[in-house]
Motif scaffolding. Structure first.
Motif, PDB file in Angstrom:
ATOM      1  N   GLY A   1       0.856  -1.145   0.078  1.00  0.00           N
ATOM      2  CA  GLY A   1       0.225  -0.022   0.038  1.00  0.00           C
ATOM      3  C   GLY A   1       0.859   1.387  -0.176  1.00  0.00           C
ATOM      4  N   SER A   2       1.865   1.216   0.631  1.00  0.00           N
ATOM      5  CA  SER A   2       2.783   2.570   0.811  1.00  0.00           C
ATOM      6  C   SER A   2       3.700   2.606  -0.549  1.00  0.00           C
ATOM      7  CB  SER A   2       3.917   2.450   1.928  1.00  0.00           C
ATOM      8  OG  SER A   2       2.972   2.399   3.439  1.00  0.00           O
ATOM      9  N   LEU A   3       4.016   1.459  -0.981  1.00  0.00           N
ATOM     10  CA  LEU A   3       4.804   1.519  -2.166  1.00  0.00           C
ATOM     11  C   LEU A   3       3.732   2.022  -3.357  1.00  0.00           C
ATOM     12  CD1 LEU A   3       6.790  -1.688  -1.993  1.00  0.00           C
ATOM     13  CD2 LEU A   3       7.508   0.584  -1.949  1.00  0.00           C
ATOM     14  N   TYR A   4       2.386   1.792  -3.625  1.00  0.00           N
ATOM     15  CA  TYR A   4       1.651   2.282  -4.305  1.00  0.00           C
ATOM     16  C   TYR A   4       1.246   3.555  -4.359  1.00  0.00           C
ATOM     17  CZ  TYR A   4      -2.179   2.675  -7.629  1.00  0.00           C
ATOM     18  OH  TYR A   4      -2.930   3.138  -8.641  1.00  0.00           O
ATOM     19  N   ARG A   5       1.245   3.777  -2.962  1.00  0.00           N
ATOM     20  CA  ARG A   5       1.032   5.423  -2.592  1.00  0.00           C
ATOM     21  C   ARG A   5       1.875   6.322  -3.259  1.00  0.00           C
ATOM     22  NH1 ARG A   5      -2.586   7.888   0.299  1.00  0.00           N
ATOM     23  NH2 ARG A   5      -3.331   5.830   1.567  1.00  0.00           N
ATOM     24  N   GLU A   6       3.247   5.800  -3.186  1.00  0.00           N
ATOM     25  CA  GLU A   6       4.298   6.723  -3.616  1.00  0.00           C
ATOM     26  C   GLU A   6       4.112   6.886  -5.104  1.00  0.00           C
ATOM     27  OE1 GLU A   6       9.210   6.710  -3.583  1.00  0.00           O
ATOM     28  OE2 GLU A   6       8.283   4.929  -2.767  1.00  0.00           O
ATOM     29  N   ARG A   7       4.187   5.697  -5.728  1.00  0.00           N
ATOM     30  CA  ARG A   7       3.672   5.513  -7.021  1.00  0.00           C
ATOM     31  C   ARG A   7       2.673   6.438  -7.554  1.00  0.00           C
ATOM     32  NH1 ARG A   7       3.756  -0.242 -10.195  1.00  0.00           N
ATOM     33  NH2 ARG A   7       5.790  -0.066  -9.842  1.00  0.00           N
ATOM     34  N   TYR A   8       1.721   6.441  -6.826  1.00  0.00           N
ATOM     35  CA  TYR A   8       0.143   7.253  -7.115  1.00  0.00           C
ATOM     36  C   TYR A   8       0.628   8.738  -7.272  1.00  0.00           C
ATOM     37  CZ  TYR A   8      -4.460   8.921  -6.634  1.00  0.00           C
ATOM     38  OH  TYR A   8      -5.844   9.396  -6.948  1.00  0.00           O
ATOM     39  N   GLU A   9       1.347   9.118  -6.167  1.00  0.00           N
ATOM     40  CA  GLU A   9       1.743  10.499  -5.829  1.00  0.00           C
ATOM     41  C   GLU A   9       2.542  10.996  -6.800  1.00  0.00           C
ATOM     42  OE1 GLU A   9       2.376  10.400  -1.837  1.00  0.00           O
ATOM     43  OE2 GLU A   9       0.190  10.686  -1.136  1.00  0.00           O
ATOM     44  N   ARG A  10       3.700  10.153  -7.122  1.00  0.00           N
ATOM     45  CA  ARG A  10       4.870  10.765  -7.934  1.00  0.00           C
ATOM     46  C   ARG A  10       4.585  10.529  -9.383  1.00  0.00           C
ATOM     47  NH1 ARG A  10      10.479   8.904  -5.126  1.00  0.00           N
ATOM     48  NH2 ARG A  10      11.207  10.092  -6.788  1.00  0.00           N
ATOM     49  N   VAL A  11       4.227   9.560  -9.906  1.00  0.00           N
ATOM     50  CA  VAL A  11       4.217   9.144 -11.531  1.00  0.00           C
ATOM     51  C   VAL A  11       2.903   9.058 -12.078  1.00  0.00           C
ATOM     52  CG1 VAL A  11       6.625   8.283 -10.940  1.00  0.00           C
ATOM     53  CG2 VAL A  11       4.693   6.709 -11.022  1.00  0.00           C
ATOM     54  N   LEU A  12       1.892   8.524 -11.387  1.00  0.00           N
ATOM     55  CA  LEU A  12       0.701   7.983 -12.186  1.00  0.00           C
ATOM     56  C   LEU A  12      -0.112   9.144 -12.605  1.00  0.00           C
ATOM     57  CD1 LEU A  12      -0.661   4.801 -10.010  1.00  0.00           C
ATOM     58  CD2 LEU A  12       1.276   5.013 -12.119  1.00  0.00           C
ATOM     59  N   PHE A  13      -0.145   9.975 -11.768  1.00  0.00           N
ATOM     60  CA  PHE A  13      -1.091  11.229 -12.427  1.00  0.00           C
ATOM     61  C   PHE A  13      -0.450  11.908 -13.684  1.00  0.00           C
ATOM     62  CE2 PHE A  13      -3.711  11.453  -8.527  1.00  0.00           C
ATOM     63  CZ  PHE A  13      -4.752  11.807  -9.144  1.00  0.00           C
ATOM     64  N   PRO A  14       0.998  12.421 -13.828  1.00  0.00           N
ATOM     65  CA  PRO A  14       1.585  12.941 -14.953  1.00  0.00           C
ATOM     66  C   PRO A  14       1.730  11.906 -16.047  1.00  0.00           C
ATOM     67  CG  PRO A  14       3.067  12.690 -13.242  1.00  0.00           C
ATOM     68  CD  PRO A  14       1.822  12.402 -12.416  1.00  0.00           C
ATOM     69  N   VAL A  15       1.710  10.763 -15.836  1.00  0.00           N
ATOM     70  CA  VAL A  15       1.837   9.712 -17.044  1.00  0.00           C
ATOM     71  C   VAL A  15       0.308   9.575 -17.506  1.00  0.00           C
ATOM     72  CG1 VAL A  15       1.894   7.149 -17.571  1.00  0.00           C
ATOM     73  CG2 VAL A  15       3.747   8.284 -16.207  1.00  0.00           C
ATOM     74  N   ALA A  16      -0.646   9.697 -16.660  1.00  0.00           N
ATOM     75  CA  ALA A  16      -1.924   9.605 -17.026  1.00  0.00           C
ATOM     76  C   ALA A  16      -2.447  10.780 -18.017  1.00  0.00           C
ATOM     77  CB  ALA A  16      -3.015   9.278 -16.028  1.00  0.00           C
TER      78      ALA A  16
END
Length: 207
Positions: free
Chosen positions: A4-19
């Motif tokens: 969960g913590s690893l995904y939160r980091e991914r979510y906050e740092r890269v997923l939004f700009p990539v999307a």
């Protein structure tokens, strides 16, 4: 660090700009396509990812051994179009630009049943949508694309809201039949609109 913590980091740092970059990319390749109602992308929320990551099989075993690598819809994209024939046309065009891991039409298992309909793809993320400064370990290698008609989209959104939100009581048998009835109506409306459009297109081409 847990999943969960690893995904939160991914979510906050890269997923939004990539999307966001992926949405621009899709809009670019489909800019000349008629009857595209909307194109949207979104990262999977942390709560939904954790819920999916913790899913188990019927015998109680974890469904995902490595959810950060195995869950393929961490970024989801949707293309909504007018008619059923447009779905096939757009699907063919999209696959000219992406490498597909999986492509399929989702339909109810039995011909006598009605429920969810949609055209789904799991596609490799193109390098153009990933900032080179991102930590590559945080970037998923693929995304899920759904291509639907307006009626398919409207039905699936309402169905999800009514039947799949956490904390809601399961739908009763009669309520499930009501949802199946509305799916049948959406299926019928798609056929009618598609046939009318095909006939009018044929007339225009003949003139």
């Amino acid at each position: 660090m847990n999943v969960g913590s690893l995904y939160r980091e991914r979510y906050e740092r890269v997923l939004f700009p990539v999307a966001a970059k992926l949405q621009e990319f899709l809009q670019g390749i489909l800019s000349e396509m008629p009857r595209v109602d909307r194109i949207s992308t979104r990262p999977k929320s942390v709560e939904r990812f954790i819920g999916k990551a913790n899913a188990t099989t019927k015998d109680g075993k974890p469904k995902y051994v490595e959810p950060l690598h195995q869950i393929q819809d961490q970024i989801g994209a949707r293309i909504i179009t007018f008619y059923k024939d447009d779905v096939t046309r757009i699907s063919d065009e999209v696959q000219r630009y992406f490498h597909a891991i999986e492509s399929k039409d989702l339909v109810p298992e039995n011909d006598w049943e009605f429920g969810y309909f949609g055209n789904h793809h799991v596609l490799i993320l193109p390098p153009d949508v990933v900032d080179q400064s991102f930590d590559k370990d945080l970037v998923p290698n693929c995304f899920e694309l759904q291509i639907k008609t307006l009626f398919q989209h409207a039905w699936s959104e309402a169905n999800h809201d009514l039947g799949y939100k956490p904390g809601l009581q399961p739908l009763e048998s009669d309520e499930l039949r009501q949802l199946a009835f509305t799916s049948a109506q959406a299926w019928g409306a798609d056929r009618v609109f598609n046939e009318l459009f095909a006939k009018r297109s044929a007339v225009r081409q003949a003139d």
